[in-house]
Design a protein around this motif. Structure first.
Motif, PDB file in Angstrom:
ATOM      1  N   GLY A  67      35.400 -11.469 -16.229  1.00 35.74           N
ATOM      2  CA  GLY A  67      34.869 -12.099 -15.026  1.00 35.74           C
ATOM      3  C   GLY A  67      33.640 -12.922 -15.354  1.00 35.74           C
ATOM      4  N   ALA A  68      32.910 -13.293 -14.331  1.00 38.62           N
ATOM      5  CA  ALA A  68      31.728 -14.137 -14.512  1.00 38.62           C
ATOM      6  C   ALA A  68      30.677 -13.790 -13.472  1.00 38.62           C
ATOM      7  CB  ALA A  68      32.099 -15.614 -14.417  1.00 38.62           C
ATOM      8  N   ILE A  69      29.425 -14.028 -13.845  1.00 41.10           N
ATOM      9  CA  ILE A  69      28.291 -13.883 -12.935  1.00 41.10           C
ATOM     10  C   ILE A  69      27.649 -15.252 -12.794  1.00 41.10           C
ATOM     11  CG2 ILE A  69      26.072 -12.778 -12.527  1.00 41.10           C
ATOM     12  CD1 ILE A  69      27.020 -10.425 -14.162  1.00 41.10           C
ATOM     13  N   ASN A  70      27.662 -15.787 -11.592  1.00 45.00           N
ATOM     14  CA  ASN A  70      27.179 -17.138 -11.323  1.00 45.00           C
ATOM     15  C   ASN A  70      25.885 -17.050 -10.518  1.00 45.00           C
ATOM     16  OD1 ASN A  70      27.080 -19.904 -11.233  1.00 45.00           O
ATOM     17  ND2 ASN A  70      28.607 -20.129  -9.625  1.00 45.00           N
ATOM     18  N   ILE A  71      24.786 -17.519 -11.108  1.00 47.59           N
ATOM     19  CA  ILE A  71      23.469 -17.461 -10.469  1.00 47.59           C
ATOM     20  C   ILE A  71      23.104 -18.858  -9.994  1.00 47.59           C
ATOM     21  CG2 ILE A  71      21.052 -16.829 -10.775  1.00 47.59           C
ATOM     22  CD1 ILE A  71      22.013 -15.136 -13.200  1.00 47.59           C
ATOM     23  N   THR A  72      22.818 -18.991  -8.706  1.00 50.02           N
ATOM     24  CA  THR A  72      22.462 -20.278  -8.120  1.00 50.02           C
ATOM     25  C   THR A  72      21.030 -20.206  -7.600  1.00 50.02           C
ATOM     26  OG1 THR A  72      24.763 -20.661  -7.453  1.00 50.02           O
ATOM     27  CG2 THR A  72      23.073 -22.011  -6.407  1.00 50.02           C
ATOM     28  N   THR A  73      20.169 -21.067  -8.107  1.00 51.48           N
ATOM     29  CA  THR A  73      18.767 -21.055  -7.693  1.00 51.48           C
ATOM     30  C   THR A  73      18.569 -21.931  -6.462  1.00 51.48           C
ATOM     31  OG1 THR A  73      18.205 -22.911  -9.139  1.00 51.48           O
ATOM     32  CG2 THR A  73      18.064 -20.698 -10.076  1.00 51.48           C
ATOM     33  N   ASN A  74      17.425 -21.770  -5.834  1.00 46.38           N
ATOM     34  CA  ASN A  74      17.077 -22.617  -4.702  1.00 46.38           C
ATOM     35  C   ASN A  74      16.789 -24.038  -5.182  1.00 46.38           C
ATOM     36  OD1 ASN A  74      17.252 -20.563  -2.745  1.00 46.38           O
ATOM     37  ND2 ASN A  74      15.218 -19.829  -3.285  1.00 46.38           N
ATOM     38  N   GLN A  75      17.249 -24.998  -4.426  1.00 46.95           N
ATOM     39  CA  GLN A  75      17.124 -26.399  -4.802  1.00 46.95           C
ATOM     40  C   GLN A  75      15.945 -27.065  -4.098  1.00 46.95           C
ATOM     41  OE1 GLN A  75      19.310 -27.831  -7.263  1.00 46.95           O
ATOM     42  NE2 GLN A  75      19.460 -25.594  -7.415  1.00 46.95           N
ATOM     43  N   PRO A  76      15.467 -28.201  -4.624  1.00 43.06           N
ATOM     44  CA  PRO A  76      14.348 -28.903  -3.977  1.00 43.06           C
ATOM     45  C   PRO A  76      14.682 -29.303  -2.552  1.00 43.06           C
ATOM     46  CG  PRO A  76      14.723 -29.747  -6.199  1.00 43.06           C
ATOM     47  CD  PRO A  76      15.869 -28.847  -5.890  1.00 43.06           C
ATOM     48  N   THR A  77      13.668 -29.351  -1.724  1.00 42.45           N
ATOM     49  CA  THR A  77      13.824 -29.717  -0.320  1.00 42.45           C
ATOM     50  C   THR A  77      12.903 -30.885   0.010  1.00 42.45           C
ATOM     51  OG1 THR A  77      12.119 -28.139   0.355  1.00 42.45           O
ATOM     52  CG2 THR A  77      14.390 -27.339   0.298  1.00 42.45           C
ATOM     53  N   PHE A  78      13.270 -31.607   1.050  1.00 44.29           N
ATOM     54  CA  PHE A  78      12.447 -32.733   1.507  1.00 44.29           C
ATOM     55  C   PHE A  78      11.467 -32.307   2.591  1.00 44.29           C
ATOM     56  CE2 PHE A  78      15.867 -34.972  -0.615  1.00 44.29           C
ATOM     57  CZ  PHE A  78      15.204 -36.017  -1.235  1.00 44.29           C
ATOM     58  N   ASP A  79      11.347 -31.011   2.794  1.00 42.76           N
ATOM     59  CA  ASP A  79      10.311 -30.430   3.648  1.00 42.76           C
ATOM     60  C   ASP A  79       9.464 -29.501   2.790  1.00 42.76           C
ATOM     61  OD1 ASP A  79      11.260 -31.684   5.989  1.00 42.76           O
ATOM     62  OD2 ASP A  79      12.777 -30.111   6.231  1.00 42.76           O
ATOM     63  N   PHE A  80       8.149 -29.552   2.986  1.00 41.70           N
ATOM     64  CA  PHE A  80       7.282 -28.691   2.200  1.00 41.70           C
ATOM     65  C   PHE A  80       7.547 -27.225   2.535  1.00 41.70           C
ATOM     66  CE2 PHE A  80       4.650 -32.556   1.750  1.00 41.70           C
ATOM     67  CZ  PHE A  80       4.430 -32.505   0.376  1.00 41.70           C
ATOM     68  N   GLU A  81       7.681 -26.410   1.498  1.00 45.71           N
ATOM     69  CA  GLU A  81       7.842 -24.977   1.689  1.00 45.71           C
ATOM     70  C   GLU A  81       7.336 -24.252   0.443  1.00 45.71           C
ATOM     71  OE1 GLU A  81      12.046 -24.454   2.246  1.00 45.71           O
ATOM     72  OE2 GLU A  81      12.400 -24.131   0.104  1.00 45.71           O
ATOM     73  N   GLY A  82       6.997 -23.016   0.621  1.00 41.66           N
ATOM     74  CA  GLY A  82       6.505 -22.218  -0.494  1.00 41.66           C
ATOM     75  C   GLY A  82       6.693 -20.740  -0.207  1.00 41.66           C
ATOM     76  N   ALA A  83       6.669 -19.957  -1.255  1.00 43.75           N
ATOM     77  CA  ALA A  83       6.830 -18.510  -1.121  1.00 43.75           C
ATOM     78  C   ALA A  83       6.135 -17.825  -2.283  1.00 43.75           C
ATOM     79  CB  ALA A  83       8.314 -18.128  -1.083  1.00 43.75           C
ATOM     80  N   ALA A  84       5.627 -16.622  -2.031  1.00 42.99           N
ATOM     81  CA  ALA A  84       4.964 -15.836  -3.073  1.00 42.99           C
ATOM     82  C   ALA A  84       5.239 -14.370  -2.827  1.00 42.99           C
ATOM     83  CB  ALA A  84       3.462 -16.105  -3.090  1.00 42.99           C
ATOM     84  N   GLU A  85       5.287 -13.621  -3.911  1.00 41.42           N
ATOM     85  CA  GLU A  85       5.579 -12.184  -3.807  1.00 41.42           C
ATOM     86  C   GLU A  85       4.839 -11.440  -4.914  1.00 41.42           C
ATOM     87  OE1 GLU A  85       9.344  -9.145  -4.553  1.00 41.42           O
ATOM     88  OE2 GLU A  85       9.726 -11.201  -3.871  1.00 41.42           O
ATOM     89  N   LEU A  86       4.191 -10.346  -4.553  1.00 39.38           N
ATOM     90  CA  LEU A  86       3.486  -9.490  -5.497  1.00 39.38           C
ATOM     91  C   LEU A  86       4.055  -8.079  -5.382  1.00 39.38           C
ATOM     92  CD1 LEU A  86      -0.225 -10.633  -4.959  1.00 39.38           C
ATOM     93  CD2 LEU A  86       1.294 -11.264  -6.852  1.00 39.38           C
ATOM     94  N   THR A  87       4.338  -7.465  -6.527  1.00 39.18           N
ATOM     95  CA  THR A  87       4.889  -6.115  -6.554  1.00 39.18           C
ATOM     96  C   THR A  87       4.118  -5.283  -7.571  1.00 39.18           C
ATOM     97  OG1 THR A  87       7.087  -6.996  -6.049  1.00 39.18           O
ATOM     98  CG2 THR A  87       6.983  -4.729  -6.851  1.00 39.18           C
ATOM     99  N   ALA A  88       3.809  -4.041  -7.205  1.00 36.60           N
ATOM    100  CA  ALA A  88       3.119  -3.121  -8.099  1.00 36.60           C
ATOM    101  C   ALA A  88       3.816  -1.773  -8.068  1.00 36.60           C
ATOM    102  CB  ALA A  88       1.650  -2.979  -7.705  1.00 36.60           C
ATOM    103  N   GLY A  89       3.757  -1.060  -9.197  1.00 39.81           N
ATOM    104  CA  GLY A  89       4.408   0.238  -9.267  1.00 39.81           C
ATOM    105  C   GLY A  89       3.763   1.122 -10.315  1.00 39.81           C
TER     106      GLY A  89
END
Length: 338
Positions: A169-191
């Motif tokens: 089989g196969a594993i297909n990973i698709t990332t987020n593509q550029p957008t014509f609207d400004f957007e951003g995201a951030a994530e912090l994880t601790a353990g």
């Protein structure tokens, strides 16, 4: 002489009219309750269509004649998928984990078919594709999952569209593509074990026809075994991932996407702790304890002893360089014309 009925029979006959009256009185109430709940029974729930690219084009999951499991970005977040190894137990027929003696090499099976001992010169049975680009070797393939829009797991041979290394089989990973609207995201994880992970992405337009997206992720974690020779913890995590994408879209029918990525995995690893000695068929003089005793007799100034015979001490004494030193990068150009 008139015959008397038993007391139980008289009671039965007396209760029958009462029960009949109660049943008739309850019928309107039941009817009223049913009619009152009829509008709620007619309510319907609409499921959102899931789009996949399992056949190299975007289409509905229901229209794909392939056994596919698709995990969207929301599902990946709810399942706390931090790297590809976290897919273990989340997808039917998929077994995926870090290879023995490593936390950067990926071992993958689909329906029991795969590669038990990942080697550089052996093609795997499960193909991994990152934005349609084939990752040729399992070494360094245990990547962090960040700024990913969808992961598709295709079960069964996929050689027609994906090539020879997809017997299982196969594993297909698709990332987020550029957008014509400004957007951003951030994530912090601790353990525990000083685990720290930071992810971030920003996207927006550079002009009316050009958009860009940049994403970064870093993961660190203290090791699980202490090396008394180097005075360092081993089997740790130390990963860095960078990705940049540039989109040129002069019209609705034409789009050109240029992508580049870089991944560095340089943890201090990988070792094991001493558990015990198993007796072999060799002569007693060639058993482990006898060999150590002979070495110590020949080297009285440098005697050797295992750091601990208690596995829960998590100690080792490896004197070799254990850094992974994986550096993977690449670029791709995709042209789409409808």
């Amino acid at each position: 002489m008139p015959r008397r009925l038993p007391a139980r029979s008289r009671l039965h006959f007396a209760l029958t009219p009462v029960l009949a009256a109660l049943a008739c009185a309850a019928l309107p109430a039941v009817a009223q309750t049913t009619s009152a709940t009829e509008p709620a029974a007619t309510a319907t729930t609409t499921l959102e269509a899931v789009k996949v690219t399992a056949r190299k084009r975007e289409e509905s999951l229901q229209d794909v004649p392939v056994a596919v499991t698709a995990l969207t970005a929301e599902q990946l977040d709810k399942l706390a998928i931090k790297d590809l190894g976290d897919l273990q137990g989340q997808v039917p027929n998929l077994t995926i984990y870090a290879a023995r003696g490593s936390n950067t090499t990926l071992t993958t099976f689909i329906r029991g078919v795969g590669q038990a001992d990942p080697l550089w010169g052996v093609d795997p049975g499960v193909g991994i594709y990152f934005d349609d680009v084939y990752i040729a070797r399992p070494q360094g393939a245990l990547l962090d999952v960040f700024d990913v829009g969808r992961i598709e797991v295709l079960r069964g041979p996929q050689g027609t569209l994906y090539g020879k290394n997809t017997t299982a089989g196969a594993i297909n990973i698709t990332t987020n593509q550029p957008t014509f609207d400004f957007e951003g995201a951030a994530e912090l994880t601790a353990g525990n074990l000083n685990y720290k992970q930071a992810k971030g992405a920003v996207s927006g337009p550079l002009s009316d026809t050009v958009a860009a997206r940049i994403a970064v992720a870093t993961t660190t974690r203290r090791g699980t075994i202490y090396n008394v020779t180097t005075k360092r913890w081993i089997n740790e995590q130390d990963n860095l991932g960078l990705r940049g994408t540039l989109l040129f879209k002069p019209s609705e029918d034409l789009s050109v996407t240029l992508s580049g990525d870089y991944s560095k995995q340089d943890p201090e690893g990988f070792g094991t702790s001493f558990v015990r000695v198993g007796r072999t068929q060799r002569a007693l003089s060639r058993q482990y304890d006898a060999l150590v005793a002979a070495y110590n007799a020949a080297n009285p100034t440098r005697p050797y002893a295992v750091p601990s015979r208690n596995i829960y001490d998590r100690l080792t004494d490896i004197d070799a360089n254990l850094n992974a030193g994986n550096k993977i990068g690449g670029a791709s150009l995709k042209v789409k014309w409808d």
